[in-house]
Every structure is written in structure tokens, then in C-alpha cells.
Design a protein around this motif. Sequence first.
Motif, PDB file in Angstrom:
ATOM      1  N   SER A  43     -11.602 -16.611  -9.234  1.00  0.00           N
ATOM      2  CA  SER A  43     -11.306 -16.138 -10.587  1.00  0.00           C
ATOM      3  C   SER A  43      -9.999 -16.751 -11.072  1.00  0.00           C
ATOM      4  O   SER A  43      -8.952 -16.569 -10.447  1.00  0.00           O
ATOM      5  CB  SER A  43     -11.187 -14.605 -10.602  1.00  0.00           C
ATOM      6  OG  SER A  43     -10.598 -14.156 -11.807  1.00  0.00           O
ATOM      7  N   VAL A  44     -10.047 -17.468 -12.181  1.00  0.00           N
ATOM      8  CA  VAL A  44      -8.843 -18.093 -12.739  1.00  0.00           C
ATOM      9  C   VAL A  44      -7.841 -17.015 -13.141  1.00  0.00           C
ATOM     10  O   VAL A  44      -6.640 -17.140 -12.884  1.00  0.00           O
ATOM     11  CB  VAL A  44      -9.195 -18.972 -13.960  1.00  0.00           C
ATOM     12  CG1 VAL A  44      -7.926 -19.544 -14.589  1.00  0.00           C
ATOM     13  CG2 VAL A  44     -10.124 -20.107 -13.548  1.00  0.00           C
ATOM     14  N   ARG A  45      -8.318 -15.954 -13.747  1.00  0.00           N
ATOM     15  CA  ARG A  45      -7.424 -14.874 -14.188  1.00  0.00           C
ATOM     16  C   ARG A  45      -6.654 -14.269 -13.018  1.00  0.00           C
ATOM     17  O   ARG A  45      -5.437 -14.089 -13.084  1.00  0.00           O
ATOM     18  CB  ARG A  45      -8.234 -13.778 -14.879  1.00  0.00           C
ATOM     19  CG  ARG A  45      -7.387 -12.616 -15.414  1.00  0.00           C
ATOM     20  CD  ARG A  45      -8.248 -11.454 -15.839  1.00  0.00           C
ATOM     21  NE  ARG A  45      -8.985 -10.908 -14.695  1.00  0.00           N
ATOM     22  CZ  ARG A  45      -9.882  -9.929 -14.790  1.00  0.00           C
ATOM     23  NH1 ARG A  45     -10.166  -9.407 -15.969  1.00  0.00           N
ATOM     24  NH2 ARG A  45     -10.495  -9.485 -13.707  1.00  0.00           N
ATOM     25  N   ASP A  46      -7.364 -13.963 -11.917  1.00  0.00           N
ATOM     26  CA  ASP A  46      -6.715 -13.347 -10.758  1.00  0.00           C
ATOM     27  C   ASP A  46      -5.746 -14.316 -10.082  1.00  0.00           C
ATOM     28  O   ASP A  46      -4.687 -13.913  -9.593  1.00  0.00           O
ATOM     29  CB  ASP A  46      -7.767 -12.876  -9.752  1.00  0.00           C
ATOM     30  CG  ASP A  46      -8.583 -11.698 -10.270  1.00  0.00           C
ATOM     31  OD1 ASP A  46      -8.170 -11.094 -11.284  1.00  0.00           O
ATOM     32  OD2 ASP A  46      -9.627 -11.386  -9.673  1.00  0.00           O
ATOM     33  N   ALA A  47      -6.115 -15.589 -10.049  1.00  0.00           N
ATOM     34  CA  ALA A  47      -5.228 -16.591  -9.459  1.00  0.00           C
ATOM     35  C   ALA A  47      -3.949 -16.740 -10.290  1.00  0.00           C
ATOM     36  O   ALA A  47      -2.850 -16.877  -9.744  1.00  0.00           O
ATOM     37  CB  ALA A  47      -5.940 -17.937  -9.355  1.00  0.00           C
ATOM     38  N   LEU A  48      -4.091 -16.698 -11.615  1.00  0.00           N
ATOM     39  CA  LEU A  48      -2.927 -16.791 -12.493  1.00  0.00           C
ATOM     40  C   LEU A  48      -2.028 -15.567 -12.349  1.00  0.00           C
ATOM     41  O   LEU A  48      -0.806 -15.660 -12.442  1.00  0.00           O
ATOM     42  CB  LEU A  48      -3.379 -16.942 -13.946  1.00  0.00           C
ATOM     43  CG  LEU A  48      -4.036 -18.279 -14.312  1.00  0.00           C
ATOM     44  CD1 LEU A  48      -4.479 -18.269 -15.768  1.00  0.00           C
ATOM     45  CD2 LEU A  48      -3.073 -19.428 -14.059  1.00  0.00           C
ATOM     46  N   SER A  49      -2.647 -14.426 -12.127  1.00  0.00           N
ATOM     47  CA  SER A  49      -1.873 -13.197 -11.916  1.00  0.00           C
ATOM     48  C   SER A  49      -1.024 -13.319 -10.652  1.00  0.00           C
ATOM     49  O   SER A  49       0.162 -12.962 -10.640  1.00  0.00           O
ATOM     50  CB  SER A  49      -2.822 -11.998 -11.803  1.00  0.00           C
ATOM     51  OG  SER A  49      -2.097 -10.810 -11.517  1.00  0.00           O
ATOM     52  N   ALA A  50      -1.642 -13.838  -9.585  1.00  0.00           N
ATOM     53  CA  ALA A  50      -0.916 -14.041  -8.326  1.00  0.00           C
ATOM     54  C   ALA A  50       0.184 -15.083  -8.514  1.00  0.00           C
ATOM     55  O   ALA A  50       1.306 -14.921  -8.016  1.00  0.00           O
ATOM     56  CB  ALA A  50      -1.884 -14.487  -7.227  1.00  0.00           C
ATOM     57  N   LEU A  51      -0.133 -16.155  -9.233  1.00  0.00           N
ATOM     58  CA  LEU A  51       0.851 -17.204  -9.477  1.00  0.00           C
ATOM     59  C   LEU A  51       2.035 -16.642 -10.266  1.00  0.00           C
ATOM     60  O   LEU A  51       3.184 -16.998 -10.003  1.00  0.00           O
ATOM     61  CB  LEU A  51       0.214 -18.361 -10.247  1.00  0.00           C
ATOM     62  CG  LEU A  51       1.135 -19.544 -10.553  1.00  0.00           C
ATOM     63  CD1 LEU A  51       1.611 -20.204  -9.262  1.00  0.00           C
ATOM     64  CD2 LEU A  51       0.408 -20.571 -11.426  1.00  0.00           C
ATOM     65  N   GLY A  52       1.754 -15.760 -11.217  1.00  0.00           N
ATOM     66  CA  GLY A  52       2.819 -15.145 -12.010  1.00  0.00           C
ATOM     67  C   GLY A  52       3.784 -14.360 -11.127  1.00  0.00           C
ATOM     68  O   GLY A  52       5.003 -14.407 -11.329  1.00  0.00           O
TER      69      GLY A  52
END
Length: 203
Positions: free
Chosen positions: A41-50
Motif C-alpha cells: 500500500s503506497v499510503r501505508d508506506a508513505l505513513s511509515a516514511l513520514g
Amino acid sequence: YQFRLVDPETLKEHLVEICQREGVTLDEGALTLAARAGNGSVRDALSALGQLINGAIDGKVSYESALQLLSHTSNESLRQTIHGLLTHNAGELLAEDGKVMETGGDPRRFTTDLLDHMRDLMVLSASNGEKTLLLRSNTDEELVELATLSGAISISDLISMTEIVADHLVRLRGANSPQINLETMMMRLLQTTSTPSVRETGQ
């Protein structure tokens, strides 16, 4: 529209581009953890990256820092757990359980990471050690270690082990004593890996 999960390599490339725009450098291990946290999931990966970017020190995030920021289990702990199973070493397994509790770790996170680890071993075993898109995001070093381990455990044992860990992950949701749950899980896994072929391979 039909939305599909993104493969690990594409996800990592996307995260690298964002890091470059933000002026933040992630170790390969930290980048892998962020991509892994997304599970496609791009959204979940971006959340982790944030989370990692917010915790960056002097614009950098190490693998060790990423483990703490995302509350993931270290490769060393997962490797020690598998080694304990291969060598039929109950003491080593219980010691890893103890570390989770003593350091304030999340038993569900540890169990989830162990389940993902075993799942990758199963995929590699089925593909004769060849890298496939079915694998989670892994560093090159992790892939070498996984390929070696996958050859030391039969796929039938891996399936049984995966089922046991998945079962205990569900049990942890309402467990009054997570430590006992983890210890019971390890003892059940030992019974699964007690066949002569597996034990001899691990020696």
C-alpha cells in the motif's frame, strides 16, 4: 477503478524519490522497513516514511533508528529465533521472548514480523531460493540469509510453523499474559521442527 498492491521494488523507488525531494537520507535497511510497512500500500508506506523523516537526525535515518521509530523486530532477533528452531534450542527461543518483554516491545509486532519472516522463507523454498515479486521488501543481505535458511527447513515444516504463528497472532488480541502466549508458541514451533532431517540440517 481497480486498485492493486504495488510490488516492493516499485514502492522502494517511489520512497527514494520522496526522500530526495525532502533532503533526507535513509539507510538501505531503513528504506526497506518503510516499504515493508506498506505491505504493497503506497499510503501505508508513505505513513511509515513520514514517521522516519520526522525522526531523522541531521537529515539521516539509520536502520537502528528506523527499528525504534516503527517498532519493528530486528533481523538479528528473527535470525536468532529461526536458529533456535533449527538447533532445537529452547533456551535461545525463550531468551528472544524475554528480550521482547524486557525491552518493552510489542508481542504482536514481534509475532507479526516472525510470521512475515517465515512467509518469505516459505516463498523462497517454493521458488528454490530464487527472488520473486511475491517476497516482501528485503535488502540484498537479507535475501542471502533467507535463501540459506529456506534450504535448511522443509516446506511442509514451514507451512506448519506459519500456521502456528498465525494462530498465536490471533490469540494475542485478547491475551491476559502475552509472554505466556509467546512461550507457548515457541514450544509448539519446537515440536514442529523436531524431525531428524530438520535438526541435522541445523547442526
